[in-house]
Design an enzyme around this catalytic site. Structure first.
Site, PDB file in Angstrom:
ATOM      1  N   GLY A  53       0.823  -1.197   0.000  1.00 25.28           N
ATOM      2  CA  GLY A  53       0.000   0.000   0.000  1.00 25.28           C
ATOM      3  C   GLY A  53       0.858   1.248   0.000  1.00 25.28           C
ATOM      4  O   GLY A  53       2.036   1.221  -0.371  1.00 25.28           O
ATOM      5  N   CYS A  54       0.295   2.355   0.434  1.00 25.53           N
ATOM      6  CA  CYS A  54       1.019   3.617   0.485  1.00 25.53           C
ATOM      7  C   CYS A  54       2.264   3.465   1.352  1.00 25.53           C
ATOM      8  O   CYS A  54       2.179   2.979   2.486  1.00 25.53           O
ATOM      9  CB  CYS A  54       0.117   4.714   1.042  1.00 25.53           C
ATOM     10  SG  CYS A  54       0.953   6.302   1.268  1.00 25.53           S
ATOM     11  N   PHE A  55       3.411   3.885   0.835  1.00 23.17           N
ATOM     12  CA  PHE A  55       4.649   3.669   1.590  1.00 23.17           C
ATOM     13  C   PHE A  55       4.740   4.497   2.863  1.00 23.17           C
ATOM     14  O   PHE A  55       5.566   4.221   3.732  1.00 23.17           O
ATOM     15  CB  PHE A  55       5.896   3.864   0.733  1.00 23.17           C
ATOM     16  CG  PHE A  55       5.958   5.078  -0.161  1.00 23.17           C
ATOM     17  CD1 PHE A  55       5.258   6.244   0.103  1.00 23.17           C
ATOM     18  CD2 PHE A  55       6.759   5.049  -1.301  1.00 23.17           C
ATOM     19  CE1 PHE A  55       5.349   7.348  -0.723  1.00 23.17           C
ATOM     20  CE2 PHE A  55       6.852   6.149  -2.142  1.00 23.17           C
ATOM     21  CZ  PHE A  55       6.144   7.303  -1.850  1.00 23.17           C
ATOM     22  N   TRP A  56       3.902   5.504   3.024  1.00 17.78           N
ATOM     23  CA  TRP A  56       3.925   6.281   4.265  1.00 17.78           C
ATOM     24  C   TRP A  56       3.657   5.399   5.487  1.00 17.78           C
ATOM     25  O   TRP A  56       4.199   5.653   6.563  1.00 17.78           O
ATOM     26  CB  TRP A  56       2.874   7.385   4.230  1.00 17.78           C
ATOM     27  CG  TRP A  56       3.057   8.418   3.171  1.00 17.78           C
ATOM     28  CD1 TRP A  56       4.203   8.705   2.468  1.00 17.78           C
ATOM     29  CD2 TRP A  56       2.062   9.335   2.697  1.00 17.78           C
ATOM     30  NE1 TRP A  56       3.977   9.733   1.583  1.00 17.78           N
ATOM     31  CE2 TRP A  56       2.675  10.143   1.709  1.00 17.78           C
ATOM     32  CE3 TRP A  56       0.726   9.554   3.011  1.00 17.78           C
ATOM     33  CZ2 TRP A  56       1.972  11.151   1.030  1.00 17.78           C
ATOM     34  CZ3 TRP A  56       0.027  10.549   2.343  1.00 17.78           C
ATOM     35  CH2 TRP A  56       0.660  11.342   1.356  1.00 17.78           C
ATOM     36  N   TYR A 196      -4.739  11.788   6.462  1.00 16.34           N
ATOM     37  CA  TYR A 196      -4.345  10.410   6.111  1.00 16.34           C
ATOM     38  C   TYR A 196      -3.651   9.748   7.294  1.00 16.34           C
ATOM     39  O   TYR A 196      -3.885   8.564   7.579  1.00 16.34           O
ATOM     40  CB  TYR A 196      -3.426  10.421   4.890  1.00 16.34           C
ATOM     41  CG  TYR A 196      -3.185   9.051   4.299  1.00 16.34           C
ATOM     42  CD1 TYR A 196      -3.975   8.571   3.260  1.00 16.34           C
ATOM     43  CD2 TYR A 196      -2.170   8.222   4.783  1.00 16.34           C
ATOM     44  CE1 TYR A 196      -3.765   7.307   2.730  1.00 16.34           C
ATOM     45  CE2 TYR A 196      -1.956   6.965   4.260  1.00 16.34           C
ATOM     46  CZ  TYR A 196      -2.758   6.513   3.228  1.00 16.34           C
ATOM     47  OH  TYR A 196      -2.560   5.260   2.699  1.00 16.34           O
TER      48      TYR A 196
END
Length: 219
Positions: A53-56, A196
């Site tokens: 998913g989102c690397f954050w 987010y």
């Protein structure tokens, strides 16, 4: 025949990910916070590259873990040279948003880091994590050796028991690595109040702490 698991190369004149190990070696402290017993000479750091998913999200968690010496968000697994956040987010480059970890195996094992990976995202949804949809958000592992292939296969099998649906995480040969833009490194720490971070990352961090709090560096 050349190995299907080449060294990682960043775009332009940036150092290779393998070169990051040399930099980290020069900065390894003599002790690690929270570690009861520390070997006199740290073992050689190892690299693990994962996408979920989102690397954050993964970036945020692994930066809190004992024995993780370096975390870098970036792009790999694609077919376009010099990808950037906009082109990868558009979904046409084939890249996954990923994180590369440099870790000390004398402090934490690859198996534990992989088990954390399977807690920090849903590995049963194909090309999707929540509202993030597209192959750039796929669940994938990028081994650097045949030994890592074996450990990754074992991790998938081991963690399947924790999920009702089949795990769809892929194991893909490691392609060129492009480091993500500076604003995407340690995003969670820079923007803890962002929507987010509050809605997506915080619940994932809480879930991971439920199982792995003993591995976190004391705040």
């Amino acid at each position: 025949m050349s190995s299907p698991y080449p060294g990682v190369v960043r775009a332009g004149n940036r150092m290779s990910l393998a070169g990051v190990i040399d930099t980290v070696n020069a900065q390894i402290p003599t002790t690690f916070p929270g570690v009861q017993e520390q070997p006199e000479t740290p073992t050689d750091p190892q690299i693990l590259v994962v996408a979920g998913g989102c690397f954050w999200c993964l970036d945020a968690w692994y930066r809190t873990v004992r024995g993780v010496l370096h975390v870098e968000s970036g792009y790999t697994g694609g077919h376009v040279e010099h990808p950037n956040y906009d082109s990868v987010s558009a979904g046409g480059t084939g890249h996954a948003e990923a994180v590369a970890l440099v870790f000390d195996p004398a402090v934490i094992s690859e198996d534990i880091l992989l088990d954390m990976f399977f807690v920090m995202h849903d590995p049963t949804t194909l090309n999707r994590q929540g509202y993030d949809v597209g192959s750039q958000y796929r669940s994938a592992l990028f081994p650097r050796s045949e030994e890592q292939v074996d450990s990754m296969k074992a991790a998938i099998e081991r963690n399947q028991a924790n999920w009702d649906a089949p795990i769809v995480t892929t194991i893909e040969p490691l392609a060129d690595w492009t480091v993500a833009e500076p604003e995407h490194q340690d995003f969670y720490a820079k923007h803890p109040d962002a929507g987010y971070c509050q809605v997506i990352i915080n619940p994932k961090m809480a879930k991971a702490r439920k199982y792995f709090a003993s591995w976190q560096v004391p705040a």
